[in-house]
Design a protein around this motif. Structure first.
Motif, PDB file in Angstrom:
ATOM      1  N   HIS A 278       7.881  -1.671  11.073  1.00 43.22           N
ATOM      2  CA  HIS A 278       7.246  -1.526   9.765  1.00 43.22           C
ATOM      3  C   HIS A 278       7.871  -2.485   8.760  1.00 43.22           C
ATOM      4  N   ALA A 279       7.013  -3.151   7.998  1.00 45.92           N
ATOM      5  CA  ALA A 279       7.482  -3.990   6.897  1.00 45.92           C
ATOM      6  C   ALA A 279       6.877  -3.463   5.599  1.00 45.92           C
ATOM      7  N   PHE A 280       7.536  -3.698   4.518  1.00 44.15           N
ATOM      8  CA  PHE A 280       7.125  -3.161   3.223  1.00 44.15           C
ATOM      9  C   PHE A 280       5.785  -3.736   2.780  1.00 44.15           C
ATOM     10  N   TYR A 281       5.556  -5.016   3.032  1.00 44.95           N
ATOM     11  CA  TYR A 281       4.349  -5.689   2.535  1.00 44.95           C
ATOM     12  C   TYR A 281       3.195  -5.550   3.523  1.00 44.95           C
ATOM     13  N   LYS A 282       2.017  -5.298   2.984  1.00 48.69           N
ATOM     14  CA  LYS A 282       0.821  -5.082   3.799  1.00 48.69           C
ATOM     15  C   LYS A 282       0.498  -6.321   4.630  1.00 48.69           C
ATOM     16  N   GLY A 283       0.224  -6.112   5.918  1.00 47.50           N
ATOM     17  CA  GLY A 283      -0.110  -7.207   6.821  1.00 47.50           C
ATOM     18  C   GLY A 283       1.088  -7.824   7.502  1.00 47.50           C
ATOM     19  N   MET A 284       2.280  -7.523   6.998  1.00 50.49           N
ATOM     20  CA  MET A 284       3.515  -8.073   7.553  1.00 50.49           C
ATOM     21  C   MET A 284       4.111  -7.069   8.533  1.00 50.49           C
ATOM     22  N   LYS A 285       4.802  -7.570   9.557  1.00 47.42           N
ATOM     23  CA  LYS A 285       5.449  -6.707  10.537  1.00 47.42           C
ATOM     24  C   LYS A 285       6.894  -7.160  10.733  1.00 47.42           C
ATOM     25  N   GLU A 286       7.708  -6.242  11.203  1.00 47.73           N
ATOM     26  CA  GLU A 286       9.080  -6.554  11.576  1.00 47.73           C
ATOM     27  C   GLU A 286       9.132  -6.725  13.092  1.00 47.73           C
ATOM     28  N   VAL A 287       9.843  -7.764  13.545  1.00 43.35           N
ATOM     29  CA  VAL A 287      10.106  -7.846  14.972  1.00 43.35           C
ATOM     30  C   VAL A 287      11.023  -6.677  15.306  1.00 43.35           C
ATOM     31  N   VAL A 288      10.556  -5.779  16.151  1.00 43.69           N
ATOM     32  CA  VAL A 288      11.334  -4.579  16.482  1.00 43.69           C
ATOM     33  C   VAL A 288      12.621  -4.995  17.204  1.00 43.69           C
ATOM     34  N   PRO A 289      13.759  -4.420  16.840  1.00 38.93           N
ATOM     35  CA  PRO A 289      14.995  -4.719  17.577  1.00 38.93           C
ATOM     36  C   PRO A 289      14.818  -4.535  19.079  1.00 38.93           C
ATOM     37  N   GLY A 290      15.398  -5.463  19.841  1.00 41.94           N
ATOM     38  CA  GLY A 290      15.281  -5.391  21.287  1.00 41.94           C
ATOM     39  C   GLY A 290      13.912  -5.787  21.805  1.00 41.94           C
ATOM     40  N   THR A 291      13.186  -6.577  21.027  1.00 49.74           N
ATOM     41  CA  THR A 291      11.805  -6.919  21.358  1.00 49.74           C
ATOM     42  C   THR A 291      11.594  -8.434  21.388  1.00 49.74           C
ATOM     43  N   ILE A 292      10.691  -8.866  22.269  1.00 46.12           N
ATOM     44  CA  ILE A 292      10.236 -10.247  22.346  1.00 46.12           C
ATOM     45  C   ILE A 292       8.774 -10.283  21.910  1.00 46.12           C
ATOM     46  N   VAL A 293       8.471 -11.111  20.937  1.00 47.84           N
ATOM     47  CA  VAL A 293       7.097 -11.284  20.468  1.00 47.84           C
ATOM     48  C   VAL A 293       6.643 -12.694  20.851  1.00 47.84           C
ATOM     49  N   THR A 294       5.534 -12.801  21.578  1.00 44.49           N
ATOM     50  CA  THR A 294       4.999 -14.101  21.963  1.00 44.49           C
ATOM     51  C   THR A 294       3.649 -14.320  21.307  1.00 44.49           C
ATOM     52  N   VAL A 295       3.427 -15.555  20.888  1.00 43.81           N
ATOM     53  CA  VAL A 295       2.187 -15.922  20.223  1.00 43.81           C
ATOM     54  C   VAL A 295       1.542 -17.066  20.995  1.00 43.81           C
ATOM     55  N   THR A 296       0.296 -16.886  21.404  1.00 38.18           N
ATOM     56  CA  THR A 296      -0.496 -17.929  22.052  1.00 38.18           C
ATOM     57  C   THR A 296      -1.869 -17.967  21.391  1.00 38.18           C
ATOM     58  N   LYS A 297      -2.722 -18.865  21.841  1.00 38.84           N
ATOM     59  CA  LYS A 297      -4.085 -18.921  21.309  1.00 38.84           C
ATOM     60  C   LYS A 297      -4.823 -17.616  21.549  1.00 38.84           C
ATOM     61  N   GLU A 298      -4.434 -16.920  22.594  1.00 33.40           N
ATOM     62  CA  GLU A 298      -5.109 -15.668  22.932  1.00 33.40           C
ATOM     63  C   GLU A 298      -4.673 -14.501  22.039  1.00 33.40           C
ATOM     64  N   GLY A 299      -3.548 -14.647  21.315  1.00 34.56           N
ATOM     65  CA  GLY A 299      -3.115 -13.589  20.427  1.00 34.56           C
ATOM     66  C   GLY A 299      -1.619 -13.339  20.462  1.00 34.56           C
ATOM     67  N   ILE A 300      -1.218 -12.178  19.984  1.00 35.35           N
ATOM     68  CA  ILE A 300       0.192 -11.810  19.858  1.00 35.35           C
ATOM     69  C   ILE A 300       0.501 -10.662  20.815  1.00 35.35           C
TER      70      ILE A 300
ATOM     71  N   ASP B 256       0.835  -1.188   0.000  1.00 35.86           N
ATOM     72  CA  ASP B 256       0.000   0.000   0.000  1.00 35.86           C
ATOM     73  C   ASP B 256       0.880   1.251   0.000  1.00 35.86           C
ATOM     74  N   ILE B 257       0.248   2.405   0.084  1.00 39.12           N
ATOM     75  CA  ILE B 257       1.000   3.656  -0.054  1.00 39.12           C
ATOM     76  C   ILE B 257       1.997   3.850   1.081  1.00 39.12           C
ATOM     77  N   ASP B 258       1.670   3.373   2.293  1.00 36.86           N
ATOM     78  CA  ASP B 258       2.621   3.495   3.401  1.00 36.86           C
ATOM     79  C   ASP B 258       3.855   2.626   3.168  1.00 36.86           C
ATOM     80  N   GLY B 259       3.679   1.487   2.513  1.00 39.21           N
ATOM     81  CA  GLY B 259       4.822   0.650   2.172  1.00 39.21           C
ATOM     82  C   GLY B 259       5.780   1.377   1.242  1.00 39.21           C
ATOM     83  N   PHE B 260       5.231   2.017   0.218  1.00 43.42           N
ATOM     84  CA  PHE B 260       6.071   2.774  -0.707  1.00 43.42           C
ATOM     85  C   PHE B 260       6.698   3.987  -0.019  1.00 43.42           C
TER      86      PHE B 260
END
Length: 606
Positions: free
Chosen positions: A194-216, A178-182
Motif C-alpha cells: 500500500h502507498a499513500f498516493y492513489k495509483g501508486m504501489k509499494e514494492v512489497v518487502p521480499g518481492t520481485i516486480v517485473t515489467v514487460t510489454k505484457e504487463g506487471i 483517497d480515503i484508503d490513503g488517509f
C-alpha cells in the motif's frame, strides 16, 4: 545508500524525456549528495543519486554491462553485506570486475543468476535492472523492507522511485489521496504494497516486480515462515550471539566514517558493545537528549527512566568516543524542521517531536559520520514492547499496539476531529487484521497461547516495524546519513521468530534471548533496565510553542487544513492552559497536515 528512480515506456522514445528524468532524479538529492547520474535508452530511463560508502571512486551509477544481446543497466540503493563472498563466487564462474563496489557484485550476480540473485543477498536494498536483452525491468526489495521502494503503473509501462516524490515529479502522475490513503496513514499499520498516493504501489518487502510489454508481475522470493524450533535454550542463546557477532562484523564494513546510535537501552547498547569488540579504535557513539530532561524527568506510563544516565554507563563501560546531541524546545518546534520532516516523509504522518529530534540527531551525526548502526527492530524481533506482555492485549482480537495505545490513551483518535472520524478506522483495522492473521501458519505442536504469541510477533514484524523502518530511513536519508539495522538480518529474524515464546521470556522479562546473548558485554545497569521507548521531550515550553503555531494557522483564515479537521476543536486545543500528551499529538497532527497541504497541494477524492 542512495536514491533511485526510473521510467519504462514501451510506446514513447524516452531519449526525448531527459529533462523529466533529471527532475525525478533531483528529488533524490538528499538521499545521494555525492553524485548524480542518468542512463537513458528508448524504452527505459534510470536515475541515481549517490551516497558514496563502498568504493568511493568506482561505484558510480547507473551501472551497466554491455552484452551481444543488449545492455543490462542498474540503479541500486542500499548495501549487500555478503558482497565479498558473492564476488569470489562470481569470479570463480568467470565474471570479471572493474570496480570494488557491492553494486557491481549485484549487477553481475544478476547476469549469472537472473532474478534468483535476490535469494543470495544478505542486506538492505532496493534496486531496479533494465534488461535490454528481454526488454524487461526487474525491481527487487530487501526481505524486511528496510529500504523504501515505490512504483506507479502507467498506460504503457511504469514509473518507480525510492520515494513517492520521485514519481510525483513526472507529469504523468498527480498527487491524489483517497480515503484508503488517509486510513493507512492514520491507522498505525503499514499494509504491504500500500502507498499513500492513489495509483501508486509499494514494492512489497521480499518481492520481485517485473515489467514487460505484457504487463506487471509480482513474485514473492521471501516471506516469514513458520518452522519447528529444535534447539534447547542454551543452544538458542548461543546461536543468537553467534548471529549477532557475524551480523555486526559484516555491517561495520565501510570506506567512510561510521558510528553507532546509543539510547542506553538493551538493543542499542548491545550493538554498541558488540561493535566496540570488533574495532581496533574506539567506536563513535551518539545519543539524543533534551535540555533539562534528565534533571527534571517525570516517569509516566510509557517511560520509567531517562536515557542519559544509561547512555553514559555504556559509553564508559565499552570506552566509546561519545557525544550527546542536546536539543531545546525551539529546535524541536522549528517550522523549518517540520517542513523538512514532512518533505522527507511525503505525507502528513509522523511522531511529533520524536520525528523532529530524530532528524536533528541525524543531521548532527552527519557532520562527523556517514554510516550509523542502530538498534531498531529488536523489540519486534525479541518481544520488547509492553503489548507483548500485557495479558489482555496478548489475547485481544486486534492489532496489539492499537490495543496498547487505547489502554494508555495515546491514539488521540476519539477527538471531535471531523476529518479523522470519517475514516472508520475500527472497520479498517478489522479488515486488515483479519487478512494479516490469515497469513500465519500454525505448527501441529503449538498450543493456543504459543500460536497467539507467534501471531503477535508476525504482526509486529510485517506491519509495525515497517512503519519505524520507513521513519528511520526517511529521517536519515534526508540528511544523507546511512543507518544500518543489524537486528533486521533475515537470518536472525527467521531464527528468533520460530523460537517459542517461553524461550523468549525464559527469565521472566522482555527480550530474554537478547539479554542472555549480550549480558557479558554490557554494564549491569543496562542489563537490569526496563524497556524505554525512543525519548520525547517533557518540556512544557514545547507544547506552548506548537499551540502558538496553531493559533497563527487559525488566524490565516481559510487554510485547507480546516477542511480536514474541526476548526472549533483546533481553537480549543490552541488555547487550553495545560497541553497534555494527547493534546500535543493532535496539535502536531494539525501542523503536519497544514505543511503537507502547502508543499504537495494534493487532490483529495472519496
Amino acid at each position: 545508500m542512495c536514491g533511485i528512480t526510473g521510467w519504462v515506456s514501451y510506446d514513447r522514445d524516452l531519449t526525448r524525456e531527459q529533462p523529466t528524468i533529471d527532475a525525478m532524479t533531483e528529488t533524490m538529492s538528499c538521499r545521494g549528495p555525492d553524485a548524480a547520474g542518468t542512463w537513458v535508452a528508448r524504452d527505459a530511463a534510470l536515475g541515481h543519486r549517490r551516497l558514496a560508502v563502498i568504493d568511493i571512486p568506482g561505484g558510480t551509477q547507473p551501472m551497466s554491462v554491455s552484452t551481444p544481446q543488449g545492455d543490462v543497466a542498474m540503479v541500486y540503493s542500499g548495501e549487500a553485506y555478503n558482497f565479498t563472498e558473492l564476488r569470489a563466487e562470481l569470479e570463480a564462474r568467470g565474471e570479471r570486475f572493474t570496480t570494488s563496489s557491492d553494486t557491481e557484485v549485484v549487477l553481475r550476480g544478476y547476469l549469472q543468476w537472473g532474478e534468483a540473485v535476490a535469494d543470495r543477498l544478505n542486506g538492505m536494498y532496493a534496486f531496479a535492472i533494465w534488461d535490454a536483452r528481454t526488454h524487461k525491468l526487474v525491481m527487487i526489495r530487501d526481505r524486511m523492507g528496510i529500504k523504501p521502494f515505490y512504483f506507479h503503473p502507467t498506460a504503457d509501462g511504469v514509473l518507480f522511485g525510492s520515494e513517492p516524490k520521485a514519481i510525483l515529479a513526472n507529469p504523468l502522475v498527480k498527487a491524489i489521496v483517497d480515503i484508503d490513503g488517509f486510513r493507512e496513514m492514520a491507522g498505525f499499520i503499514k499494509t504491504p504494497g500500500h502507498a499513500f498516493y492513489k495509483g501508486m504501489k509499494e514494492v512489497v518487502p521480499g518481492t520481485i516486480v517485473t515489467v514487460t510489454k505484457e504487463g506487471i508481475r509480482e513474485r514473492t522470493y521471501w516471506r516469514l515462515e513458520t518452522k519447528q524450533h529444535t534447539d534447547d535454550l542454551e543452544t538458542t542463546v548461543s546461536r543468537v550471539r553467534e548471529l549477532l557477532d557475524d551480523i555486526v562484523r559484516r555491517q561495520l564494513v565501510s570506506d567512510v566514517p561510521e558510528c553507532v546510535l546509543l539510547s542506553g537501552g538493551l538493543d542499542s547498547s548491545a550493538i554498541t558493545a558488540l561493535s566496540a569488540a570488533q574495532l581496533d579504535i574506539p567506536v563513535r557513539s551518539f545519543a539524543v537528549d533534551f535540555v533539562g530532561q534528565t534533571e527534571n524527568f517525570q516517569p509516566d506510563d510509557v517511560r520509567a527512566t531517562p536515557d542519559t544516565p544509561y547512555v553514559h554507563d555504556v559509553a564508559e563501560h565499552v570506552k566509546t568516543d561519545h557525544s550527546d546531541i542536546v536539543l531545546d524546545h525551539r529546535e524541536l518546534a522549528d517550522p523549518d524542521v517540520r517542513r523538512k520532516v514532512i518533505t522527507a516523509r511525503d505525507m502528513p504522518t509522523g511522531m511529533g517531536d520524536m520525528d523532529a529530534s530524530l532528524y536533528l540527531l541525524f543531521k548532527a551525526i552527519r557532520a562527523e559520520s556517514t554510516v550509523a548502526l542502530s538498534g531498531e527492530s529488536a523489540d519486534e524481533i525479541f518481544g520488547g514492547y509492553k503489548q507483548f506482555h500485557d495479558p489482555e492485549v496478548q489475547l485481544a482480537d486486534n492489532w496489539p499496539w492499537i490495543e496498547m495505545f487505547r489502554k494508555t490513551d495515546m491514539t488521540g483518535l476519539d477527538s471531535p476531529d471531523s476529518g479523522w472520524n470519517r475514516l472508520d478506522l475500527p472497520g479498517y483495522w478489522r479488515e486488515k487484521y483479519t487478512a494479516a492473521v490469515a497469513e500465519v501458519d500454525r505448527l501441529d505442536t503449538e498450543d493456543d497461547f504459543t500460536h497467539r504469541m507467534r501471531v503477535n510477533s508476525y504482526l509486529h514484524l510485517t506491519r509495525f516495524v515497517r512503519m519505524l523502518l520507513d521513519r528511520k530511513d526517511r529521517m536519515s536519508m534526508a540528511v544523507g546519513l546511512e543507518v544500518r539495522v543489524p537486528f533486521c538480518d533475515h537470518r536472525l529474524v527467521e531464527y528468533v521468530y520460530n523460537t517459542p515464546w517461553s524461550m523468549k521470556t525464559y527469565d521472566g522479562r522482555e527480550k530474554s534471548l537478547l539479554r542472555g546473548a549480550a549480558k557479558d558485554v554490557l554494564p549491569e545497569s543496562v542489563v537490569r533496565r526496563v524497556k524505554s521507548p525512543y525519548p520525547s521531550t517533557q518540556d512544557p515550553a514545547y507544547g506552548k510553542e506548537i499551540q502558538r503555531q496553531v493559533r497563527d494557522l487559525l488566524a490565516e483564515g481559510n487554510h485547507r487544513v480546516f477542511d480536514l479537521t474541526d476548526r472549533k476543536w483546533a481553537q480549543s486545543l490552541a488555547t487550553v492552559d495545560e497541553v497534555t500528551g494527547r493534546d500535543r499529538g493532535a496539535l502536531e497532527r494539525i501542523l503536519n497536515m497544514a505543511v503537507w497541504l502547502d508543499i504537495y497541494r494534493p487532490e483529495m477524492v472519496s
